[in-house]
Write a protein that holds these residues in place. Structure first.
Motif, PDB file in Angstrom:
ATOM      1  N   GLY A 321       0.817  -1.213   0.000  1.00  0.00           N
ATOM      2  CA  GLY A 321       0.000   0.000   0.000  1.00  0.00           C
ATOM      3  C   GLY A 321       0.846   1.256   0.000  1.00  0.00           C
ATOM      4  N   ALA A 322       1.952   1.228   0.752  1.00  0.00           N
ATOM      5  CA  ALA A 322       2.841   2.395   0.788  1.00  0.00           C
ATOM      6  C   ALA A 322       3.497   2.616  -0.571  1.00  0.00           C
ATOM      7  CB  ALA A 322       3.908   2.199   1.865  1.00  0.00           C
ATOM      8  N   GLY A 323       3.917   1.525  -1.224  1.00  0.00           N
ATOM      9  CA  GLY A 323       4.513   1.655  -2.548  1.00  0.00           C
ATOM     10  C   GLY A 323       3.515   2.121  -3.581  1.00  0.00           C
ATOM     11  N   PHE A 324       2.315   1.570  -3.516  1.00  0.00           N
ATOM     12  CA  PHE A 324       1.237   1.942  -4.440  1.00  0.00           C
ATOM     13  C   PHE A 324       0.919   3.426  -4.342  1.00  0.00           C
ATOM     14  CE2 PHE A 324      -3.418   2.567  -4.813  1.00  0.00           C
ATOM     15  CZ  PHE A 324      -3.624   2.171  -6.126  1.00  0.00           C
ATOM     16  N   ASN A 325       0.732   3.918  -3.127  1.00  0.00           N
ATOM     17  CA  ASN A 325       0.354   5.316  -2.957  1.00  0.00           C
ATOM     18  C   ASN A 325       1.462   6.264  -3.382  1.00  0.00           C
ATOM     19  OD1 ASN A 325      -1.489   7.461  -1.707  1.00  0.00           O
ATOM     20  ND2 ASN A 325       0.436   7.803  -0.653  1.00  0.00           N
ATOM     21  N   ALA A 326       2.703   5.945  -3.015  1.00  0.00           N
ATOM     22  CA  ALA A 326       3.824   6.823  -3.376  1.00  0.00           C
ATOM     23  C   ALA A 326       4.001   6.900  -4.883  1.00  0.00           C
ATOM     24  CB  ALA A 326       5.104   6.315  -2.719  1.00  0.00           C
ATOM     25  N   VAL A 349       2.443   3.140 -12.032  1.00  0.00           N
ATOM     26  CA  VAL A 349       2.251   2.484 -10.734  1.00  0.00           C
ATOM     27  C   VAL A 349       2.481   0.981 -10.859  1.00  0.00           C
ATOM     28  CG1 VAL A 349       0.596   2.008  -8.894  1.00  0.00           C
ATOM     29  CG2 VAL A 349       0.657   4.280  -9.956  1.00  0.00           C
ATOM     30  N   ASP A 350       1.960   0.387 -11.911  1.00  0.00           N
ATOM     31  CA  ASP A 350       2.129  -1.047 -12.135  1.00  0.00           C
ATOM     32  C   ASP A 350       3.609  -1.409 -12.242  1.00  0.00           C
ATOM     33  OD1 ASP A 350       1.381  -3.672 -12.527  1.00  0.00           O
ATOM     34  OD2 ASP A 350       0.932  -3.424 -14.663  1.00  0.00           O
ATOM     35  N   ARG A 351       4.374  -0.628 -13.001  1.00  0.00           N
ATOM     36  CA  ARG A 351       5.802  -0.916 -13.171  1.00  0.00           C
ATOM     37  C   ARG A 351       6.558  -0.768 -11.859  1.00  0.00           C
ATOM     38  NH1 ARG A 351       4.917   2.024 -17.850  1.00  0.00           N
ATOM     39  NH2 ARG A 351       6.039   3.880 -17.142  1.00  0.00           N
ATOM     40  N   VAL A 352       6.210   0.239 -11.084  1.00  0.00           N
ATOM     41  CA  VAL A 352       6.881   0.430  -9.795  1.00  0.00           C
ATOM     42  C   VAL A 352       6.608  -0.740  -8.862  1.00  0.00           C
ATOM     43  CG1 VAL A 352       6.939   1.837  -7.695  1.00  0.00           C
ATOM     44  CG2 VAL A 352       6.978   2.934  -9.939  1.00  0.00           C
ATOM     45  N   LEU A 353       5.367  -1.200  -8.805  1.00  0.00           N
ATOM     46  CA  LEU A 353       5.039  -2.334  -7.940  1.00  0.00           C
ATOM     47  C   LEU A 353       5.783  -3.588  -8.390  1.00  0.00           C
ATOM     48  CD1 LEU A 353       1.206  -1.793  -7.383  1.00  0.00           C
ATOM     49  CD2 LEU A 353       3.052  -1.423  -5.730  1.00  0.00           C
ATOM     50  N   ASP A 354       5.920  -3.768  -9.691  1.00  0.00           N
ATOM     51  CA  ASP A 354       6.681  -4.911 -10.202  1.00  0.00           C
ATOM     52  C   ASP A 354       8.146  -4.819  -9.772  1.00  0.00           C
ATOM     53  OD1 ASP A 354       4.588  -6.200 -11.388  1.00  0.00           O
ATOM     54  OD2 ASP A 354       4.969  -5.443 -13.407  1.00  0.00           O
ATOM     55  N   ARG A 355       8.725  -3.622  -9.903  1.00  0.00           N
ATOM     56  CA  ARG A 355      10.121  -3.433  -9.506  1.00  0.00           C
ATOM     57  C   ARG A 355      10.303  -3.687  -8.009  1.00  0.00           C
ATOM     58  NH1 ARG A 355      13.219   0.454 -12.213  1.00  0.00           N
ATOM     59  NH2 ARG A 355      14.784   0.070 -10.574  1.00  0.00           N
ATOM     60  N   LEU A 356       9.405  -3.154  -7.202  1.00  0.00           N
ATOM     61  CA  LEU A 356       9.505  -3.335  -5.754  1.00  0.00           C
ATOM     62  C   LEU A 356       9.353  -4.801  -5.367  1.00  0.00           C
ATOM     63  CD1 LEU A 356       7.398  -0.257  -4.578  1.00  0.00           C
ATOM     64  CD2 LEU A 356       9.867  -0.579  -4.249  1.00  0.00           C
ATOM     65  N   SER A 357       8.450  -5.492  -6.060  1.00  0.00           N
ATOM     66  CA  SER A 357       8.253  -6.914  -5.789  1.00  0.00           C
ATOM     67  C   SER A 357       9.507  -7.703  -6.137  1.00  0.00           C
ATOM     68  CB  SER A 357       7.057  -7.432  -6.588  1.00  0.00           C
ATOM     69  OG  SER A 357       6.843  -8.804  -6.329  1.00  0.00           O
ATOM     70  N   GLY A 358      10.139  -7.336  -7.244  1.00  0.00           N
ATOM     71  CA  GLY A 358      11.365  -8.012  -7.650  1.00  0.00           C
ATOM     72  C   GLY A 358      12.517  -7.779  -6.700  1.00  0.00           C
ATOM     73  N   ARG A 381      11.255   7.250  -5.847  1.00  0.00           N
ATOM     74  CA  ARG A 381      12.448   7.258  -6.697  1.00  0.00           C
ATOM     75  C   ARG A 381      12.242   6.381  -7.935  1.00  0.00           C
ATOM     76  NH1 ARG A 381      15.262   7.480  -1.628  1.00  0.00           N
ATOM     77  NH2 ARG A 381      15.253   5.215  -1.489  1.00  0.00           N
ATOM     78  N   LEU A 382      11.690   5.205  -7.736  1.00  0.00           N
ATOM     79  CA  LEU A 382      11.463   4.303  -8.864  1.00  0.00           C
ATOM     80  C   LEU A 382      10.467   4.898  -9.856  1.00  0.00           C
ATOM     81  CD1 LEU A 382      11.318   0.833  -7.070  1.00  0.00           C
ATOM     82  CD2 LEU A 382      13.133   1.698  -8.551  1.00  0.00           C
ATOM     83  N   ALA A 383       9.411   5.540  -9.339  1.00  0.00           N
ATOM     84  CA  ALA A 383       8.423   6.156 -10.229  1.00  0.00           C
ATOM     85  C   ALA A 383       9.046   7.280 -11.037  1.00  0.00           C
ATOM     86  CB  ALA A 383       7.239   6.674  -9.413  1.00  0.00           C
ATOM     87  N   ALA A 384       9.866   8.081 -10.382  1.00  0.00           N
ATOM     88  CA  ALA A 384      10.537   9.178 -11.087  1.00  0.00           C
ATOM     89  C   ALA A 384      11.460   8.634 -12.175  1.00  0.00           C
ATOM     90  CB  ALA A 384      11.313  10.039 -10.093  1.00  0.00           C
ATOM     91  N   GLU A 385      12.189   7.577 -11.861  1.00  0.00           N
ATOM     92  CA  GLU A 385      13.060   6.951 -12.853  1.00  0.00           C
ATOM     93  C   GLU A 385      12.253   6.423 -14.040  1.00  0.00           C
ATOM     94  OE1 GLU A 385      15.286   3.886 -10.955  1.00  0.00           O
ATOM     95  OE2 GLU A 385      16.287   5.255  -9.551  1.00  0.00           O
ATOM     96  N   ALA A 386      11.118   5.793 -13.749  1.00  0.00           N
ATOM     97  CA  ALA A 386      10.290   5.211 -14.808  1.00  0.00           C
ATOM     98  C   ALA A 386       9.769   6.274 -15.763  1.00  0.00           C
ATOM     99  CB  ALA A 386       9.125   4.441 -14.192  1.00  0.00           C
ATOM    100  N   GLY A 388      11.323   9.390 -16.091  1.00  0.00           N
ATOM    101  CA  GLY A 388      12.376  10.301 -16.493  1.00  0.00           C
ATOM    102  C   GLY A 388      12.177  11.706 -15.985  1.00  0.00           C
ATOM    103  N   VAL A 389      11.661  11.827 -14.747  1.00  0.00           N
ATOM    104  CA  VAL A 389      11.443  13.144 -14.130  1.00  0.00           C
ATOM    105  C   VAL A 389      12.258  13.220 -12.846  1.00  0.00           C
ATOM    106  CG1 VAL A 389       9.121  13.318 -15.092  1.00  0.00           C
ATOM    107  CG2 VAL A 389       9.428  12.384 -12.791  1.00  0.00           C
ATOM    108  N   PRO A 390      12.542  14.436 -12.339  1.00  0.00           N
ATOM    109  CA  PRO A 390      13.290  14.563 -11.082  1.00  0.00           C
ATOM    110  C   PRO A 390      12.547  13.902  -9.926  1.00  0.00           C
ATOM    111  CG  PRO A 390      13.203  16.656 -12.244  1.00  0.00           C
ATOM    112  CD  PRO A 390      12.254  15.752 -12.954  1.00  0.00           C
ATOM    113  N   ALA A 391      13.278  13.245  -9.065  1.00  0.00           N
ATOM    114  CA  ALA A 391      12.678  12.559  -7.910  1.00  0.00           C
ATOM    115  C   ALA A 391      12.398  13.557  -6.794  1.00  0.00           C
ATOM    116  CB  ALA A 391      13.606  11.462  -7.399  1.00  0.00           C
ATOM    117  N   ASP A 392      11.296  13.323  -6.099  1.00  0.00           N
ATOM    118  CA  ASP A 392      10.957  14.089  -4.906  1.00  0.00           C
ATOM    119  C   ASP A 392      10.635  13.091  -3.820  1.00  0.00           C
ATOM    120  OD1 ASP A 392      10.155  15.838  -2.978  1.00  0.00           O
ATOM    121  OD2 ASP A 392       8.300  16.447  -3.951  1.00  0.00           O
TER     122      ASP A 392
END
Length: 396
Positions: A321-326, A349-358, A381-386, A388-392
């Motif tokens: 849930g924390a990963g999903f919301n962020a 969001v889907d890609r980030v959850l996959d990365r976190l799960s991995g 950070r992962l969402a920003a990378e996915a 290509g935007v600056p991370a916050d």
């Protein structure tokens, strides 16, 4: 005299809370402990001068000098920055409105529970990201959490002390948002302005866009699971364009109890403010003969992929849930900034959850708030990378 604090006082929920407090006597009826706002100094000052809190806090620290200057001579303490917002929650109050938008509301709400107070929870992200921790903290201190999302308040009222074992399903309704009637192939061209217009409710920009994507309802499904302790397979969603039926509880005897009311957040706020009593509220009364009919439909998974993601999050549990919301908040920031399309948000969001799960650890039950905050930062950070935007990663 009952003491109150409002966190997120200048947002849509905060303004409605302020309105009801003023209608019920304002500072003549309540002692106001703290008012906080994100960056709207002017409005925070207006509210503070009217309600005379002990402290007024602006989350954007750079605006603290302007706040101090505007409140000079009033006797009201001024503070600034996220840490000051969280510290304000350590000041005891009988009733606290948690209306800060996003994960930024988690720490203040969590700290407020230490007083054994009543927490009126409009910040759904608190339960989505750290539901077990939040509910355990409330139990530990003998605090009461009252839901302020219209659907969860409606379900709470419809349950009315019923045995949860007798409940078959809890159904949350959704208007369908700004694009419920758009052709699917047009959604990718939706603009921020178009997504920021809600057909029924008057809300802030972020929650209005989340309504259009159904991410708001996805969060609410997870919230219902955490708050009511009901299994995910017993939580349903219906698209209800009229926004008059807010929730329906179905029981094992075949009966159903629904909660109806005008689309006005002051009902849910006023219910929480006056609970366990019911006070007169300045909301429109429904005339069912004039309404004529109520319509319902199952949500289209292709139009609203966020709902499927919420089901996956609940199946995973732990820190999902924390990963999903962020990831959702970061994708929403990017859409508002014009960096991605409306239809890209769910994919991010889907890609980030996959990365976190991995990477492992997503299923791990949070043992502390720090674990939740670490997951939040990683997902941002992962969402920003996915994208290509600056991370916050320091939003909380």
């Amino acid at each position: 005299m009952r003491s109150l604090s409002i966190f997120g006082a200048t947002g849509s929920i905060g303004e409605s809370t302020y309105d009801l407090i003023q209608r019920q006597g304002g500072r003549g009826a309540y002692r106001i402990v703290a008012l906080t706002a994100g960056g709207n100094v002017r409005r925070l000052v207006e509210q503070a001068r009217a309600l005379r809190p002990e402290i007024a806090v602006i989350a954007e620290a750079a605006k603290l000098p302007a706040l101090r200057e505007a409140l000079a001579g009033t006797g009201i303490e001024a503070a600034g920055g996220p840490a000051a917002v969280a510290d304000a929650a350590l000041r005891p109050a009988d009733w606290i409105m948690s209306a800060i938008v996003g994960a930024a509301g988690l720490v203040p709400g969590f700290r407020a529970l230490s007083h054994g107070t009543t927490l009126a929870l409009a910040n759904k992200e608190s339960l989505v990201t750290a539901g077990p921790l939040l509910m355990a903290e409330a139990r530990r201190h003998g605090a009461t959490i009252l839901p302020v999302d219209s659907e969860h308040s409606a379900a709470f009222q419809a349950l009315g002390g019923e045995d949860m074992a007798a409940v078959e399903t809890v159904t949350l309704t959704a208007s369908g948002g700004a694009f419920r009637d758009w052709p699917l192939d047009r959604l990718a061209q939706a603009t921020v302005a178009e997504a920021s217009t809600h057909p029924n409710w008057a809300m802030g920009q972020r929650i209005t866009i989340d309504s259009a994507s159904m991410f708001n309802k996805a969060l609410e499904v997870i919230e219902a699971h955490e708050y009511f302790g009901i299994s995910p397979d017993r939580i349903e969603v219906l698209v209800h364009p009229e926004s008059l039926v807010h929730a329906i509880v179905s029981f094992r005897d075949g009966g159903m109890i629904g909660h109806l009311g005008a689309p006005d957040m002051r009902h849910a706020i006023g219910y929480a403010l006056n609970w366990p009593e019911r006070a007169a509220l300045p909301v429109a009364r429904l005339r069912l003969a004039e309404v004529g009919r109520l319509t319902f439909a199952a949500p289209d998974p292709a139009r609203y992929p966020a709902l499927g993601l919420a089901r996956a999050v609940m199946a995973t549990g732990g820190l999902a849930g924390a990963g999903f919301n962020a990831a959702k908040e970061t994708a929403l920031d990017a859409f508002i900034a014009g960096a991605i399309r409306f239809t890209d948000m769910a994919g991010v969001v889907d890609r980030v959850l996959d990365r976190l799960s991995g990477q492992g650890g997503l299923e791990k039950a949070p043992a502390s708030l720090d674990m939740v905050l670490d997951m939040d930062r990683s997902a941002r950070r992962l969402a920003a990378e996915a994208m290509g935007v600056p991370a916050d990663a320091e939003r909380i």
